[in-house]
Design a protein around this motif. Structure first.
Motif, PDB file in Angstrom:
ATOM      1  N   THR A 159       3.853   1.542  -1.567  1.00  9.81           N
ATOM      2  CA  THR A 159       4.680   1.710  -2.761  1.00  9.81           C
ATOM      3  C   THR A 159       4.108   2.862  -3.578  1.00  9.81           C
ATOM      4  O   THR A 159       2.899   3.093  -3.584  1.00  9.81           O
ATOM      5  N   SER A 160       4.992   3.572  -4.269  1.00 11.35           N
ATOM      6  CA  SER A 160       4.547   4.759  -5.011  1.00 11.35           C
ATOM      7  C   SER A 160       3.547   4.384  -6.107  1.00 11.35           C
ATOM      8  O   SER A 160       2.584   5.111  -6.352  1.00 11.35           O
ATOM      9  N   TYR A 161       3.761   3.230  -6.748  1.00  6.52           N
ATOM     10  CA  TYR A 161       2.857   2.813  -7.823  1.00  6.52           C
ATOM     11  C   TYR A 161       1.439   2.627  -7.299  1.00  6.52           C
ATOM     12  O   TYR A 161       0.475   3.179  -7.848  1.00  6.52           O
ATOM     13  N   PHE A 162       1.313   1.845  -6.244  1.00  8.02           N
ATOM     14  CA  PHE A 162      -0.014   1.558  -5.730  1.00  8.02           C
ATOM     15  C   PHE A 162      -0.652   2.803  -5.127  1.00  8.02           C
ATOM     16  O   PHE A 162      -1.838   3.056  -5.306  1.00  8.02           O
ATOM     17  N   ARG A 163       0.114   3.589  -4.428  1.00  7.11           N
ATOM     18  CA  ARG A 163      -0.424   4.771  -3.774  1.00  7.11           C
ATOM     19  C   ARG A 163      -0.922   5.793  -4.790  1.00  7.11           C
ATOM     20  O   ARG A 163      -1.932   6.465  -4.568  1.00  7.11           O
ATOM     21  N   ASN A 164      -0.225   5.920  -5.910  1.00  7.48           N
ATOM     22  CA  ASN A 164      -0.630   6.888  -6.936  1.00  7.48           C
ATOM     23  C   ASN A 164      -1.775   6.372  -7.797  1.00  7.48           C
ATOM     24  O   ASN A 164      -2.664   7.137  -8.179  1.00  7.48           O
ATOM     25  N   ARG A 165      -1.736   5.087  -8.107  1.00  9.75           N
ATOM     26  CA  ARG A 165      -2.742   4.530  -9.011  1.00  9.75           C
ATOM     27  C   ARG A 165      -4.033   4.190  -8.278  1.00  9.75           C
ATOM     28  O   ARG A 165      -5.120   4.289  -8.854  1.00  9.75           O
ATOM     29  N   TYR A 166      -3.925   3.764  -7.028  1.00 12.21           N
ATOM     30  CA  TYR A 166      -5.102   3.387  -6.236  1.00 12.21           C
ATOM     31  C   TYR A 166      -5.086   4.140  -4.903  1.00 12.21           C
ATOM     32  O   TYR A 166      -4.823   3.552  -3.851  1.00 12.21           O
ATOM     33  N   LYS A 180       0.824  -1.213   0.000  1.00 12.93           N
ATOM     34  CA  LYS A 180       0.000   0.000   0.000  1.00 12.93           C
ATOM     35  C   LYS A 180       0.855   1.259   0.000  1.00 12.93           C
ATOM     36  O   LYS A 180       0.398   2.324  -0.428  1.00 12.93           O
ATOM     37  N   HIS A 185     -11.488  -0.778 -10.977  1.00 15.55           N
ATOM     38  CA  HIS A 185     -10.229  -0.076 -10.732  1.00 15.55           C
ATOM     39  C   HIS A 185      -9.948   0.093  -9.241  1.00 15.55           C
ATOM     40  O   HIS A 185      -8.817  -0.154  -8.789  1.00 15.55           O
TER      41      HIS A 185
END
Length: 204
Positions: free
Chosen positions: A94-101, A92, A165
């Motif tokens: 990680t930058s990817y997950f935090r930005n995308r979700y 939760k 999403h």
């Protein structure tokens, strides 16, 4: 030494922030472990019938199978029970997950959904038209205008796409993490420890 250190981390976080460990999947793991114990007990009880009948070879095979299954299952679900909350925390954050979700409140979800719907409504009723600045490296500053039929199609699919999403895809990724927890725990626990220190999780 690392395993001992990581288990000490689990104990420390448990003492200071018990809610960190409670999630639907960890509760489900407790059920799996309980079910595994029951299955093993039933299996060993069945072995008694083979022993009484004098079928020692079959009895030993059943005992060996039950014990091996119990050991492997306990180790797998036990590690998942202990380390999955840390996996979830790491993923939760990680930058990817935090930005995308992003984590949104109900009010923010409603606001975001309305803004997306409004943006679709504002689509120009022209035929599909694409324009942009062409360079040697490809197309940049690409703009697209869709027909009203296309916009209406997007709007009809918006509820399904939105749920997929923000709810289905994250849940699927959590399930993958959960299933692979015993395997990937060793490799990402150093990152988790570092993240815990950076985030200054309560009591850590």
């Amino acid at each position: 030494m690392k395993i001992k250190k990581y288990f000490q981390l689990v104990v420390d976080v448990w003492h200071t922030n018990k809610k960190f460990f409670f999630s639907p999947l960890t509760i489900l793991t407790v059920f799996f472990l309980f079910f595994l114990i029951l299955v093993t007990i039933v299996e060993l009880q069945d072995v008694m019938y083979f022993i009484r009948g004098g079928f020692w070879d079959s009895a030993w095979t059943r005992i060996e199978s039950a014990i091996n299954g119990f050991i492997i299952g306990t180790l797998w679900y036990g590690l998942s029970l202990v380390f999955y909350p840390f996996m979830k925390f790491w993923f939760k954050n990680t930058s990817y997950f935090r930005n995308r979700y992003p984590k949104l409140s109900l009010k923010n979800h409603v606001s975001l959904y309305r803004s997306i719907s409004k943006k679709i409504d504002e689509t120009t009723p022209d035929d599909v038209h694409v324009s942009g600045t062409i360079s040697n490296y490809g197309v940049t500053n690409l703009n697209a205008r869709y027909s009203r039929d296309t916009a209406n199609y997007y709007k009809e699919e918006l509820p399904e796409r939105y749920v997929l999403h923000f709810y289905v895809y994250p849940l699927f990724m959590y399930l993958v993490l959960y299933l692979l927890t015993p395997i990937i725990m060793w490799f990402i626990m150093p990152k988790i420890v570092k993240k815990l220190q950076e985030e200054e999780i309560e009591g850590y």
